[in-house]
Every structure is written in structure tokens, then in C-alpha cells.
Motif scaffolding. Structure first.
Motif, PDB file in Angstrom:
ATOM      1  N   VAL A   8       0.828  -1.204   0.000  1.00 15.37           N
ATOM      2  CA  VAL A   8       0.000   0.000   0.000  1.00 15.37           C
ATOM      3  C   VAL A   8       0.862   1.254   0.000  1.00 15.37           C
ATOM      4  N   ALA A   9       2.124   1.096   0.354  1.00 15.29           N
ATOM      5  CA  ALA A   9       2.986   2.261   0.537  1.00 15.29           C
ATOM      6  C   ALA A   9       3.343   2.947  -0.782  1.00 15.29           C
ATOM      7  N   ASN A  10       3.103   2.259  -1.898  1.00 16.84           N
ATOM      8  CA  ASN A  10       3.486   2.865  -3.167  1.00 16.84           C
ATOM      9  C   ASN A  10       2.488   3.903  -3.659  1.00 16.84           C
ATOM     10  N   GLY A  11       1.412   4.071  -2.951  1.00 15.65           N
ATOM     11  CA  GLY A  11       0.484   5.146  -3.287  1.00 15.65           C
ATOM     12  C   GLY A  11      -0.603   4.759  -4.264  1.00 15.65           C
ATOM     13  N   ALA A  12      -0.713   3.471  -4.601  1.00 19.75           N
ATOM     14  CA  ALA A  12      -1.737   3.055  -5.560  1.00 19.75           C
ATOM     15  C   ALA A  12      -3.132   3.037  -4.926  1.00 19.75           C
ATOM     16  N   PHE A  13      -3.182   3.001  -3.586  1.00 22.79           N
ATOM     17  CA  PHE A  13      -4.456   2.763  -2.916  1.00 22.79           C
ATOM     18  C   PHE A  13      -4.880   3.977  -2.111  1.00 22.79           C
ATOM     19  N   GLN A  14      -5.529   4.889  -2.774  1.00 28.57           N
ATOM     20  CA  GLN A  14      -5.861   6.143  -2.110  1.00 28.57           C
ATOM     21  C   GLN A  14      -6.844   5.975  -0.962  1.00 28.57           C
ATOM     22  N   ASP A  15      -7.656   4.946  -1.025  1.00 33.15           N
ATOM     23  CA  ASP A  15      -8.664   4.808   0.013  1.00 33.15           C
ATOM     24  C   ASP A  15      -8.396   3.640   0.941  1.00 33.15           C
ATOM     25  N   PHE A  16      -7.293   3.019   0.746  1.00 38.60           N
ATOM     26  CA  PHE A  16      -6.862   1.947   1.627  1.00 38.60           C
ATOM     27  C   PHE A  16      -6.368   2.612   2.907  1.00 38.60           C
ATOM     28  N   THR A  17      -6.844   2.142   4.052  1.00 40.04           N
ATOM     29  CA  THR A  17      -6.450   2.785   5.309  1.00 40.04           C
ATOM     30  C   THR A  17      -5.968   1.737   6.307  1.00 40.04           C
ATOM     31  N   LEU A  18      -5.595   2.203   7.468  1.00 36.66           N
ATOM     32  CA  LEU A  18      -5.220   1.304   8.563  1.00 36.66           C
ATOM     33  C   LEU A  18      -6.316   0.266   8.826  1.00 36.66           C
ATOM     34  N   VAL A  19      -7.555   0.671   8.602  1.00 35.45           N
ATOM     35  CA  VAL A  19      -8.670  -0.247   8.867  1.00 35.45           C
ATOM     36  C   VAL A  19      -8.556  -1.512   8.032  1.00 35.45           C
ATOM     37  N   ASP A  20      -8.119  -1.353   6.779  1.00 33.23           N
ATOM     38  CA  ASP A  20      -7.981  -2.525   5.924  1.00 33.23           C
ATOM     39  C   ASP A  20      -6.853  -3.420   6.428  1.00 33.23           C
ATOM     40  N   ILE A  21      -5.756  -2.797   6.847  1.00 31.69           N
ATOM     41  CA  ILE A  21      -4.658  -3.580   7.436  1.00 31.69           C
ATOM     42  C   ILE A  21      -5.136  -4.302   8.699  1.00 31.69           C
ATOM     43  N   PHE A  22      -6.002  -3.623   9.460  1.00 30.15           N
ATOM     44  CA  PHE A  22      -6.494  -4.222  10.712  1.00 30.15           C
ATOM     45  C   PHE A  22      -7.208  -5.558  10.473  1.00 30.15           C
ATOM     46  N   HIS A  23      -7.751  -5.744   9.279  1.00 29.99           N
ATOM     47  CA  HIS A  23      -8.474  -6.985   8.990  1.00 29.99           C
ATOM     48  C   HIS A  23      -7.582  -8.089   8.430  1.00 29.99           C
ATOM     49  N   LEU A  24      -6.457  -7.714   7.863  1.00 28.59           N
ATOM     50  CA  LEU A  24      -5.668  -8.665   7.065  1.00 28.59           C
ATOM     51  C   LEU A  24      -5.309  -9.942   7.814  1.00 28.59           C
ATOM     52  N   HIS A  25      -4.770  -9.801   9.032  1.00 29.15           N
ATOM     53  CA  HIS A  25      -4.243 -10.984   9.693  1.00 29.15           C
ATOM     54  C   HIS A  25      -5.323 -12.014  10.021  1.00 29.15           C
ATOM     55  N   THR A  26      -6.554 -11.573  10.207  1.00 27.98           N
ATOM     56  CA  THR A  26      -7.592 -12.566  10.515  1.00 27.98           C
ATOM     57  C   THR A  26      -8.393 -12.990   9.286  1.00 27.98           C
ATOM     58  N   PHE A  27      -8.569 -12.098   8.317  1.00 24.40           N
ATOM     59  CA  PHE A  27      -9.255 -12.500   7.074  1.00 24.40           C
ATOM     60  C   PHE A  27      -8.586 -13.748   6.510  1.00 24.40           C
ATOM     61  N   HIS A  28      -7.272 -13.700   6.451  1.00 25.01           N
ATOM     62  CA  HIS A  28      -6.549 -14.816   5.860  1.00 25.01           C
ATOM     63  C   HIS A  28      -6.700 -16.089   6.676  1.00 25.01           C
ATOM     64  N   VAL A  29      -6.511 -15.960   7.988  1.00 22.29           N
ATOM     65  CA  VAL A  29      -6.586 -17.143   8.849  1.00 22.29           C
ATOM     66  C   VAL A  29      -7.938 -17.830   8.710  1.00 22.29           C
ATOM     67  N   PHE A  30      -9.006 -17.035   8.825  1.00 18.00           N
ATOM     68  CA  PHE A  30     -10.327 -17.654   8.845  1.00 18.00           C
ATOM     69  C   PHE A  30     -10.755 -18.171   7.478  1.00 18.00           C
ATOM     70  N   SER A  31     -10.377 -17.457   6.407  1.00 13.22           N
ATOM     71  CA  SER A  31     -10.771 -17.958   5.095  1.00 13.22           C
ATOM     72  C   SER A  31      -9.920 -19.162   4.693  1.00 13.22           C
ATOM     73  N   SER A  32      -8.646 -19.182   5.092  1.00 12.63           N
ATOM     74  CA  SER A  32      -7.798 -20.320   4.714  1.00 12.63           C
ATOM     75  C   SER A  32      -8.223 -21.580   5.477  1.00 12.63           C
ATOM     76  N   LYS A  33      -8.756 -21.397   6.661  1.00 12.89           N
ATOM     77  CA  LYS A  33      -9.236 -22.552   7.425  1.00 12.89           C
ATOM     78  C   LYS A  33     -10.679 -22.893   7.070  1.00 12.89           C
ATOM     79  N   ALA A  34     -11.249 -22.147   6.109  1.00 11.80           N
ATOM     80  CA  ALA A  34     -12.633 -22.355   5.660  1.00 11.80           C
ATOM     81  C   ALA A  34     -13.635 -22.255   6.809  1.00 11.80           C
ATOM     82  N   LEU A  35     -13.288 -21.436   7.818  1.00 14.34           N
ATOM     83  CA  LEU A  35     -14.218 -21.232   8.932  1.00 14.34           C
ATOM     84  C   LEU A  35     -15.340 -20.280   8.511  1.00 14.34           C
TER      85      LEU A  35
END
Lengths: 221, 221
Positions: free
Chosen positions: A177-204
Motif C-alpha cells: 500500500v505504501a506505493n500510493g496506488a491505494f488512495q482509500d486503503f487505510t489502517l482499517v484494511d490492514i487491521f483486517h488482514l491478519h484474521t481475514f486470511h486465517v479464517f478464510s484459509s481454514k474455511a471457517l
């Protein structure tokens, strides 16, 4: 002096802070807290983090806990390290900042509140040789599924959770995100990343029937 | 045009926003949402608040939900209405703002998370002719008691929850925060007011043996 990050590699909140520091190119050192041995309940530890959790940081003597507060601090102190700020300017763009705070609050109240419980049951309790409480897992999953339904509705109107409809950038590549391509990407999106992956990869939790969450899930980008 | 506050008089989150608007001298109109009749689940309502909760505001067409985000918005937009700002300046005093965010996060994760459950069981469920779940009440009370113990430790070192040790003002009178007497009083302290009173007046949580929380409890001031 690099920032000292006191945490644990299995802790999503520690990972959250590490991700934010990486985005902002802030050098840091991870100092592992031995939670199995109860280090987080020692007097010395409680003196720095009165709730006995991970993580906290020591930035040249400045002690701070709560992973979101640490993220705010990094995003404010090092705001010039990044092209596209992950935190809107509170005073220059009051409404955009308000929308960001709205999404941050939603992340905490409708997402983290339940993922924290699930991580506790599925990951932490077994570390202490306790059985997971299936009732808690089931109830949390139901709440998370409700949240996913609402997220799908929100993301049908905007690209990111705190994003502004008028600046949608469809088809942008996920890289950093640091390259500036994501004007509306915020900390909030980062806040979800670590769990989105865990739960979707475990198919929970499934993104099926939720096309906008499916698009948001970066593993499919 | 006055700010329209869509909420319910029994909702602590609605009260929180009303208190912040009063502190900032922002004229507002309370528009009651008939939750017993399910108005908060109607399509028209969900279009403004996708989670179907109270409150949300309509500020001349700008729609915002989540009571903390609304408080940030009011404190930012109307910052010149008040002598002692309830929100530290993120850029001018980064560390003070970080401490504030830390306390706001603690309020959400260690206080609101449990008071919300108790209010649901003790107040909302009976409105729908449901029995309160005693197990949930008991568990939440235990968590709140733990939080009170930590608060007492925090408040032994500083006057307010996001307060700076070096600027303690002992013995200040509680009247209104807007007069500037409370330099370290922040939105975080207001965030606790509506539930501190309810729970201590009902004797659900005791301040006994917690002298610093007792001092903080404004009903005794």
C-alpha cells in the motif's frame, strides 16, 4: 534506536503492529514475550502493560500498548515515510477522517470482538492444554457471518472499508500500500488482514455468496 | 440546520453522543427510533446504518454511525467551541494523542465490550419479553471487575484515564469539562460516564477497595 515490539508470533495484534511498521518502513525489533511461562503476568510486565496482554512498544522510553493506538502513533509520527497516508488528516479532511473512525470502530466492535474469542478458543486455550469451548466458537462464527453480510453490502458501494465511493480504483494490483496506488486503503484494511486470511484459509468463514467480500479478500487478488 | 441524532433514550451510545454535543455546544435534535417496532431493521434505516443499531447522525446530509466516530467528528469539527479540547492534537502532540487512543481502545475492549452485553441482558431483552441470560451477566460482571482492578492501578498514577501524570489537578470540581478546568479530561472519560453511573448506582459493581476508581466516580465528587 529501533522500536522495540514486545509480542508473540502467534498474536494477531502483534502481527498487526508489525505490518503497520513494515508499511511505514520503521525499523523494529521483536522481543518475544513467553506467555506460556506467564511472563505477561509478572509485575515487571504489568508495569508496562497493566492488562497483561501483547503487544506493547518501547520507542526510546515511550511505552504504549493497544495495537490500534500503536498503529495510530506510527501512522502519525512517520507520516512522511509513505506516499499514500493510511490515516486521513483529521483537520484537513474532517469527514474523511470521521468515515475512517467509523470503519475502525466497526472493525473493533463487529470483527475483532469475535475473532479475538475464536483465536482464544482455537489457538490459545490448546496452548495451555485446555479444550476449546465449542459454544463460544459457534456463537462467534455466527456473529462474524452476520458481519460478513454487512461488509458485503458496504463493499458493494465502495472499494475499501473506509474508502470513498468517488475515488474507487478498480483492478489495482495488491503489492504494497505504501506505493500510493491505494488512495482509500487505510489502517482499517490492514487491521483486517491478519484474521481475514486465517479464517478464510481454514474455511471457517466462507465468502461464497458475498462477491464484494470475495473481491476484498486479498488472497484472491 | 441542527444535527439530527437518530437514537433511543435508553441507549448509552445515544447518550454518549448527546453528552459530547452538549459539551461542544452543538445544537441537535433527537429523533427517536422505534426499536421495539423494529424500525432499526427496516430497509430505509439500514440504508443509513447497515448494522441496524443506534445512534447515527445526519449533519446536513452527512450520515455517520458508530458513537465514538461521531464523537471524534464533533470534537474535530467544533474544536473551537470549547476551551479545553477533549481530543489532543494528533500532529502537534503525537504522544499525548497516542495515550488518548490507548485509553479509547481500552474503553472499547475492556469496558464497553462487557457493559454492552450487560445492558442487552438487563435492559433490552426484557423489552422484548425475553429473560436475561444470567450466565452472560455473571461472566461480564467478572470481566468488568477485572477491568476495575486495572483501572484502579492506572488511576493511582494519573487523574484521568487518558491523563498525563505531570499535569494532575487534584481537587478540581466537577461541573462541566467545557470550562477548561480539566486539562487531561478527554472524550475517553465521557465515554465511561453513562455506564459508570448506571452500574454503580445499581450496586452491580463496587468501588470498594478501589480508592482511585472511587475518586474517579463522579457521583461522589
Amino acid at each position: 534506536m529501533v522500536v522495540k515490539l514486545f509480542g508473540a508470533s502467534f498474536s494477531g495484534h502483534t502481527l498487526r503492529v508489525a505490518m503497520v511498521m513494515q508499511e511505514y518502513n520503521v525499523p523494529f525489533e521483536l522481543i518475544k514475550v513467553d506467555m506460556v511461562q506467564g511472563e505477561h503476568q509478572s509485575d515487571a510486565y504489568l508495569n508496562n502493560h497493566p492488562f497483561g496482554q501483547v503487544p506493547y512498544i518501547d520507542d526510546d522510553g515511550f511505552i504504549l500498548y493497544e495495537s490500534r493506538a500503536i498503529s495510530w502513533y506510527i501512522a502519525t509520527k512517520y507520516r512522511d515515510n509513505i506516499k499514500a497516508p493510511l490515516l486521513p488528516d483529521m483537520y484537513k479532511d474532517t469527514k474523511k477522517y470521521a468515515i475512517f473512525e467509523q470503519a475502525a470502530s466497526v472493525n473493533e466492535c463487529h470483527w475483532e470482538r469475535y475473532t479475538t474469542k475464536m483465536v482464544r478458543q482455537l489457538l490459545i486455550e490448546p496452548m495451555f492444554d485446555n479444550e476449546p469451548d465449542e459454544r463460544v466458537v459457534e456463537e462467534s462464527l455466527q456473529c462474524l457471518n452476520n458481519t460478513f453480510d454487512v461488509y458485503d453490502r458496504i463493499l458493494s458501494r465502495q472499494k475499501y472499508l473506509a474508502g470513498d465511493v468517488s475515488t474507487i480504483k478498480v483492478g489495482a494490483e495488491i503489492d504494497s500500500v505504501a506505493n500510493g496506488a491505494f488512495q482509500d486503503f487505510t489502517l482499517v484494511d490492514i487491521f483486517h488482514l491478519h484474521t481475514f486470511h486465517v479464517f478464510s484459509s481454514k474455511a471457517l468463514i466462507s465468502t461464497e455468496g458475498r462477491p464484494n467480500v470475495e473481491r476484498y479478500d486479498f488472497s484472491s487478488a
